[in-house]
Design an enzyme around this catalytic site. Structure first.
Site, PDB file in Angstrom:
ATOM      1  CE  LYS A  13      -2.412  -1.037   3.760  1.00  0.00           C
ATOM      2  NZ  LYS A  13      -1.796  -2.307   4.190  1.00  0.00           N
ATOM      3  NE  ARG A  88      -4.337  -1.794  10.293  1.00  0.00           N
ATOM      4  CZ  ARG A  88      -3.281  -1.180   9.749  1.00  0.00           C
ATOM      5  NH1 ARG A  88      -3.393   0.030   9.257  1.00  0.00           N
ATOM      6  NH2 ARG A  88      -2.127  -1.789   9.705  1.00  0.00           N
ATOM      7  NE  ARG A 127       7.349  -2.676   5.858  1.00  0.00           N
ATOM      8  CZ  ARG A 127       6.034  -2.427   5.943  1.00  0.00           C
ATOM      9  NH1 ARG A 127       5.334  -2.246   4.848  1.00  0.00           N
ATOM     10  NH2 ARG A 127       5.441  -2.406   7.105  1.00  0.00           N
ATOM     11  NE  ARG A 161       6.308  -0.078  10.197  1.00  0.00           N
ATOM     12  CZ  ARG A 161       5.120  -0.101   9.588  1.00  0.00           C
ATOM     13  NH1 ARG A 161       4.987   0.390   8.372  1.00  0.00           N
ATOM     14  NH2 ARG A 161       4.081  -0.619  10.177  1.00  0.00           N
ATOM     15  NE  ARG A 172       2.338  -4.660  11.391  1.00  0.00           N
ATOM     16  CZ  ARG A 172       3.264  -4.317  10.485  1.00  0.00           C
ATOM     17  NH1 ARG A 172       4.500  -4.793  10.587  1.00  0.00           N
ATOM     18  NH2 ARG A 172       2.953  -3.523   9.499  1.00  0.00           N
TER      19      ARG A 172
HETATM   20  P1  AMP Z   1       0.578   0.407   9.315  1.00  0.00           P
HETATM   21  O1  AMP Z   1       1.734   1.301   9.058  1.00  0.00           O
HETATM   22  O2  AMP Z   1      -0.638   0.785   8.514  1.00  0.00           O
HETATM   23  O3  AMP Z   1       0.912  -1.054   9.186  1.00  0.00           O
HETATM   24  O4  AMP Z   1       0.148   0.655  10.838  1.00  0.00           O
HETATM   25  C1  AMP Z   1       1.047   0.391  11.913  1.00  0.00           C
HETATM   26  C2  AMP Z   1       0.264   0.201  13.215  1.00  0.00           C
HETATM   27  O5  AMP Z   1      -0.467   1.416  13.519  1.00  0.00           O
HETATM   28  C3  AMP Z   1      -0.797  -0.878  13.185  1.00  0.00           C
HETATM   29  O6  AMP Z   1      -0.264  -2.171  13.431  1.00  0.00           O
HETATM   30  C4  AMP Z   1      -1.741  -0.412  14.294  1.00  0.00           C
HETATM   31  O7  AMP Z   1      -1.206  -0.676  15.572  1.00  0.00           O
HETATM   32  C5  AMP Z   1      -1.728   1.103  14.092  1.00  0.00           C
HETATM   33  N1  AMP Z   1      -2.791   1.512  13.131  1.00  0.00           N
HETATM   34  C6  AMP Z   1      -2.616   2.050  11.887  1.00  0.00           C
HETATM   35  N2  AMP Z   1      -3.787   2.284  11.283  1.00  0.00           N
HETATM   36  C7  AMP Z   1      -4.746   1.872  12.146  1.00  0.00           C
HETATM   37  C8  AMP Z   1      -6.164   1.812  12.104  1.00  0.00           C
HETATM   38  N3  AMP Z   1      -6.865   2.232  11.031  1.00  0.00           N
HETATM   39  N4  AMP Z   1      -6.817   1.323  13.195  1.00  0.00           N
HETATM   40  C9  AMP Z   1      -6.152   0.900  14.283  1.00  0.00           C
HETATM   41  N5  AMP Z   1      -4.821   0.906  14.384  1.00  0.00           N
HETATM   42  C10 AMP Z   1      -4.113   1.379  13.332  1.00  0.00           C
END
Ligand code: AMP
Length: 214
Positions: A13, A88, A127, A161, A172
């Site tokens: 994404k 999400r 990554r 990360r 995750r």
């Molecule tokens: P990402 O970079 O999108 O993988 O997000 C990293 C982390 O941020 C996720 O594993 C969640 O802990 C938190 N997070 C990001 N977007 C959301 C969302 N829409 N709802 C809840 N937690 C989120």
């Protein structure tokens, strides 16, 4: 135009987002990026999100939705945005729909990047991400030209990360299947969803995504 870029963590994404934003002329609204920025800056929001992120869990819905509503109200997003990593959960999707409707907007396009779990685990564990600008690399397929230095912005901040360590990656993915996958049928019932095979080469995915934008 309001676009949802959907898919599991590691589907690509973030990699596709810049091209989509340029094509649709909308800003990139990535909830994960917003949390990471707050974490880096040591804000109260960052402190709050940290535990959830470290455990590979979701930050509570209301908090995320307030944040997104606030972001979508800013001047650059009044004509739409690319939502990446949001919604999400079905609750987030419902709150988003309600907010968009109240503002004379709707989800116009959904792009769903499809990638099997075994590929995601390999991708996420390898990554590397630039802490300064968010650019993504992979230790095997796409390393930066100079180790640890970002090709895009030049910062020596290309690192793994915290939540890309293997134990968190598995959590995750479980969270994705338990809470996020259900958003897809919810979206399909309301909007035409374009499924794109996210295992194809980056450029091919980009072309497919581009043609879905019409
Ligand atoms: P990402 O970079 O999108 O993988 O997000 C990293 C982390 O941020 C996720 O594993 C969640 O802990 C938190 N997070 C990001 N977007 C959301 C969302 N829409 N709802 C809840 N937690 C989120």
């Amino acid at each position: 135009m309001d676009i949802v870029l959907f898919g599991p963590p590691g589907a690509g994404k973030g990699t596709q987002a810049a091209a989509v934003c340029a094509a649709a002329n909308v800003p990139h609204v990535a909830t994960g990026d917003i949390f990471r920025k707050n974490l880096k800056e040591g804000t109260a929001l960052g402190q709050l999100a940290r535990g959830y992120m470290d455990r590979g869990e979701l930050v509570p819905d209301q908090l995320v939705c307030d944040l997104v509503a606030d972001r979508l109200s800013q001047a650059d997003a009044l004509g739409g945005a690319l939502l990446d990593g949001f919604p999400r959960t079905v609750v987030q999707a419902e709150l988003l729909e309600r907010w968009l409707t109240a503002h004379g907007r709707r989800i116009d396009v959904v792009l769903n990047l499809v990638v099997p779990d075994e590929v995601l685990v390999r991708r996420l564990s390898g990554r590397r991400t630039c802490r300064a600008c968010g650019a993504s690399y992979h230790v095997d397929h796409n390393p930066p030209r100079t180790a640890g230095v970002c090709d895009a912005c030049g910062a020596a901040e290309v690192v793994q990360r915290d939540d890309d360590r293997e134990e968190t990656v598995l959590a995750r993915l479980q969270t994705y299947h338990r809470e996020t996958a259900a958003v897809l049928p919810w979206l399909r019932a309301r909007v035409a969803v374009t499924d794109v095979d996210g295992t194809l080469p980056i450029g091919v995915v980009q072309d497919l995504v581009h043609s879905a934008l019409g």
